[in-house]
Design an enzyme around this catalytic site. Structure first.
Site, PDB file in Angstrom:
ATOM      1  N   HIS A  47      -1.962  -3.130  -1.085  1.00 30.15           N
ATOM      2  CA  HIS A  47      -2.960  -2.369  -1.848  1.00 30.15           C
ATOM      3  C   HIS A  47      -2.237  -1.505  -2.892  1.00 30.15           C
ATOM      4  CE1 HIS A  47      -1.887   1.225   0.447  1.00 30.15           C
ATOM      5  NE2 HIS A  47      -2.117   0.558   1.584  1.00 30.15           N
ATOM      6  N   CYS A  69       1.226  -0.137   5.575  1.00 28.84           N
ATOM      7  CA  CYS A  69       0.856  -1.145   4.567  1.00 28.84           C
ATOM      8  C   CYS A  69       1.940  -1.309   3.501  1.00 28.84           C
ATOM      9  CB  CYS A  69      -0.468  -0.765   3.922  1.00 28.84           C
ATOM     10  SG  CYS A  69      -1.891  -0.945   5.010  1.00 28.84           S
TER      11      CYS A  69
END
Length: 223
Positions: A173, A198
């Protein structure tokens, strides 16, 4: 000789003498007339008077010297600067084949590889600072245009999930923004593990991966 002939000769002589005399008289008359008619040529006073001022001399126009500048030597055109293109980092060994996303944790780098096994894009990222992602093969599970941090600390965009951590999904992301709207890291910090699990990307790269990877796309994670 008879008297008649003698008288005749006398008449002719007289005639000749008379004609001669008449010619002389005419000549004298014409000559005199010529002398009386012709005007006398008078000397030019200006030429005769040596004291008269001489005509002003004609000044010649001054001609300035024209200096023709010597042309400056032509400068050689500066050599065009050659922009050095950095070589594309090679894919890690054992990173699979075909269309895929490759994430190398040691280099903190992502490669987008097309169907012809050609690198379409590569860039630095910031993965997890914890040991919560094992090397191996994964697939894209879901995608969210906007998402929120698991602890409510901020938001991110272009979330592409491909694994599950201890309790929460792991995906690619954009660099998150905190609740005040400030980015949680700078672009210069990419290449360093900074996330809680992430893989953070700069926004243009996050958009590129989002467009490249539909659900089901292979993801290869290397150590």
């Amino acid at each position: 000789m008879s008297k008649h002939r003698a008288s005749h000769r006398m008449i002719r002589r007289r005639g000749r003498v008379g004609a001669l005399g008449l010619a002389i008289v005419v000549t004298m008359a014409v000559g005199g007339a010529a002398v009386g008619i012709l005007p006398q040529l008078k000397p030019d006073r200006a030429a005769a008077d040596t004291s008269a001022a001489a005509p002003a001399s004609i000044e010649t126009a001054r001609v300035d010297t024209v200096v023709i500048p010597t042309p400056a030597p032509k400068r050689r055109a500066a050599a065009a600067s050659v922009t050095k293109v950095a070589p594309v980092p090679e894919l890690p060994a054992g990173s699979g084949s075909g269309r895929r996303i490759v994430f190398d944790q040691s280099d903190q780098r992502v490669w987008l590889v097309d169907d012809g096994s050609k690198v379409a894009r590569t860039y630095l990222v910031s993965g997890s600072r914890f040991d919560n992602l094992q090397p191996g093969s994964y697939t894209v599970q879901s995608k969210s245009r906007h998402a929120g941090a698991f602890d409510g600390s901020g938001t991110m965009e272009y979330f592409v999930r491909f694994a599950t951590g201890y309790s929460e999904p792991i995906g690619f992301h954009s660099v998150p923004k905190d609740n005040s709207g400030k980015l949680e890291q700078t672009k210069a910090q990419l290449g360093t593990p900074l996330s809680a699990g992430c893989v953070r990307q700069w926004l243009p790269d996050a958009i590129a991966l989002w467009d490249f990877a539909p659900v089901g796309t292979k993801v290869i994670v290397t150590a």
